[in-house]
Design an enzyme around this catalytic site. Structure first.
Site, PDB file in Angstrom:
ATOM      1  N   ASP A   1       0.798  -1.223   0.000  1.00  0.00           N
ATOM      2  CA  ASP A   1       0.000   0.000   0.000  1.00  0.00           C
ATOM      3  C   ASP A   1       0.834   1.279   0.000  1.00  0.00           C
ATOM      4  O   ASP A   1       1.931   1.320   0.562  1.00  0.00           O
ATOM      5  CB  ASP A   1      -0.911  -0.003   1.243  1.00  0.00           C
ATOM      6  CG  ASP A   1      -2.045   0.992   1.134  1.00  0.00           C
ATOM      7  OD1 ASP A   1      -2.673   1.052   0.057  1.00  0.00           O
ATOM      8  OD2 ASP A   1      -2.320   1.684   2.118  1.00  0.00           O
ATOM      9  N   HIS A   2       0.282   2.329  -0.617  1.00  0.00           N
ATOM     10  CA  HIS A   2       0.879   3.672  -0.628  1.00  0.00           C
ATOM     11  C   HIS A   2       2.355   3.639  -1.016  1.00  0.00           C
ATOM     12  O   HIS A   2       3.207   4.234  -0.346  1.00  0.00           O
ATOM     13  CB  HIS A   2       0.687   4.361   0.715  1.00  0.00           C
ATOM     14  CG  HIS A   2      -0.634   5.063   0.841  1.00  0.00           C
ATOM     15  ND1 HIS A   2      -0.971   6.150   0.061  1.00  0.00           N
ATOM     16  CD2 HIS A   2      -1.704   4.817   1.627  1.00  0.00           C
ATOM     17  CE1 HIS A   2      -2.192   6.552   0.377  1.00  0.00           C
ATOM     18  NE2 HIS A   2      -2.669   5.752   1.314  1.00  0.00           N
TER      19      HIS A   2
ATOM     20  N   ASP B   1       1.187   5.367  -5.309  1.00  0.00           N
ATOM     21  CA  ASP B   1       0.692   6.681  -4.912  1.00  0.00           C
ATOM     22  C   ASP B   1       1.536   7.807  -5.508  1.00  0.00           C
ATOM     23  O   ASP B   1       2.597   8.144  -4.994  1.00  0.00           O
ATOM     24  CB  ASP B   1       0.675   6.790  -3.387  1.00  0.00           C
ATOM     25  CG  ASP B   1      -0.002   8.054  -2.889  1.00  0.00           C
ATOM     26  OD1 ASP B   1      -0.461   8.845  -3.733  1.00  0.00           O
ATOM     27  OD2 ASP B   1      -0.085   8.231  -1.663  1.00  0.00           O
TER      28      ASP B   1
ATOM     29  N   GLU C   1      -4.373   6.723  -6.784  1.00  0.00           N
ATOM     30  CA  GLU C   1      -5.185   7.731  -6.100  1.00  0.00           C
ATOM     31  C   GLU C   1      -5.239   9.005  -6.925  1.00  0.00           C
ATOM     32  O   GLU C   1      -4.238   9.437  -7.498  1.00  0.00           O
ATOM     33  CB  GLU C   1      -4.586   8.036  -4.721  1.00  0.00           C
ATOM     34  CG  GLU C   1      -5.392   9.037  -3.908  1.00  0.00           C
ATOM     35  CD  GLU C   1      -4.818   9.256  -2.519  1.00  0.00           C
ATOM     36  OE1 GLU C   1      -4.769  10.417  -2.070  1.00  0.00           O
ATOM     37  OE2 GLU C   1      -4.417   8.256  -1.874  1.00  0.00           O
TER      38      GLU C   1
ATOM     39  N   SER D   1     -10.974   4.796   8.971  1.00  0.00           N
ATOM     40  CA  SER D   1     -11.081   4.749  10.427  1.00  0.00           C
ATOM     41  C   SER D   1     -11.829   5.945  10.983  1.00  0.00           C
ATOM     42  O   SER D   1     -12.447   5.855  12.054  1.00  0.00           O
ATOM     43  CB  SER D   1      -9.686   4.696  11.065  1.00  0.00           C
ATOM     44  OG  SER D   1      -9.024   3.489  10.761  1.00  0.00           O
TER      45      SER D   1
ATOM     46  N   THR E   1      -5.802   3.146  11.324  1.00  0.00           N
ATOM     47  CA  THR E   1      -5.729   3.817  12.618  1.00  0.00           C
ATOM     48  C   THR E   1      -6.649   3.178  13.658  1.00  0.00           C
ATOM     49  O   THR E   1      -6.302   3.113  14.848  1.00  0.00           O
ATOM     50  CB  THR E   1      -6.061   5.308  12.458  1.00  0.00           C
ATOM     51  OG1 THR E   1      -5.135   5.889  11.531  1.00  0.00           O
ATOM     52  CG2 THR E   1      -5.963   6.047  13.771  1.00  0.00           C
TER      53      THR E   1
END
Length: 281
Positions: free
Chosen positions: A84-85, A106, A136, A214, A236
């Site tokens: 991720d990211h 990203d 994104e 979150s 989170t």
């Protein structure tokens, strides 16, 4: 069950108008808690490791990825592994060697043309190696300590027409959109733009992803999934549950030094949180 692809889980969720949750893995306890919570809910799940988590582990992807994969292979439900990211091309290129079926690349902080060019190159690499790619467009604030964006700040919302063009130009398989959530929120009071979600669902031909989930309340999340968001990223909320349990356990016994004594309730607290979100979605 078995280790499956992220693309499979997202496609199944989209077809049934449900959401599939992707939870951030930072430690072995995170991976264990996520799969236990998924088993309790009887739902598939995505384990995702972010570039920030890799940095935390000394920049080495291999050990944490191997642990997550081992936990996934023993799970009682279908589990996918997602990186991720990712901003680093070098990290992106490690994904095929470590059991990941998908990557979120990203480039959202770059100017639009540069974002397109970088993401298109990432998509070409991923598809050559059998990986599903998420990207994104727009800015989901709050990452790396940055403040959340105001509702009307430039880039705070993803434009549907631009999103459709972006997907066509880059060839991505899913798109994370900015619709009112923010990373790293410790309260669950984010208000999503449901009209925008509907417009994006109509305009964009690939599954939509919500980051910063979150901070979104239960009713808002349910409505967002009904409206067309499919992959729901949660990080989170697990850390809040983990840290609260550790604090409570240590506060109750000032002489406690065995980490197993406070990691066990922390892991259970994360598992309960996972079960809640998976049941919700």
């Amino acid at each position: 069950m078995t280790l499956v692809s992220t693309g499979k889980l997202v496609a199944e969720a989209a077809a049934t108008r449900t959401g599939v949750a992707a939870f951030n893995v930072i430690t072995l306890e995170h991976a264990e808690a996520i799969t236990a919570g998924a088993a309790a809910a009887g739902r598939p799940v995505i384990l995702q490791i972010s570039e920030n988590a890799v940095k935390f582990h000394g920049g080495q992807l291999g050990p944490l990825a191997a642990a997550a994969r081992a936990v996934a292979e023993l799970a009682a439900v279908d589990v996918a592994l997602h990186l991720d990211h990712v901003e680093s091309a070098a990290l992106l290129h490690q994904a095929p060697d470590h059991g990941f079926s998908s990557v979120m690349f990203d480039a959202s902080t770059l100017p639009y043309a540069d974002n397109v060019a970088a993401t298109k190159a990432a998509a070409e690499f991923c598809h050559e190696h059998g990986l599903w790619l998420e990207s994104e467009l727009g800015t989901v604030g709050g990452k790396d300590g940055a403040p959340p964006l105001g509702a009307h700040a430039p880039g705070a919302r993803t434009d549907p027409a631009e999103a459709a063009a972006y997907v066509a130009e880059t060839g991505v398989d899913a798109l994370a959109v900015a619709v009112g959530s923010s990373h790293a929120m410790t309260t669950r009071d984010a208000a999503l733009d449901h009209d925008l979600i509907a417009a994006l669902k109509t305009a964009v031909p690939v599954p939509l992803v919500l980051h910063g989930s979150s901070g979104v309340g239960d009713a808002e999340l349910r409505r967002a999934v009904t409206g067309g968001l499919v992959k729901i990223n949660i990080g989170t909320a697990l850390n809040i549950a983990f840290t609260a349990a550790v604090r409570d356990t240590l506060a109750a016994d000032a002489k406690l030094v065995d980490p197993r004594k406070y990691l066990k309730p922390a892991r259970q607290a994360m598992s309960d949180t996972v079960r809640h979100f998976l049941t919700l979605l």
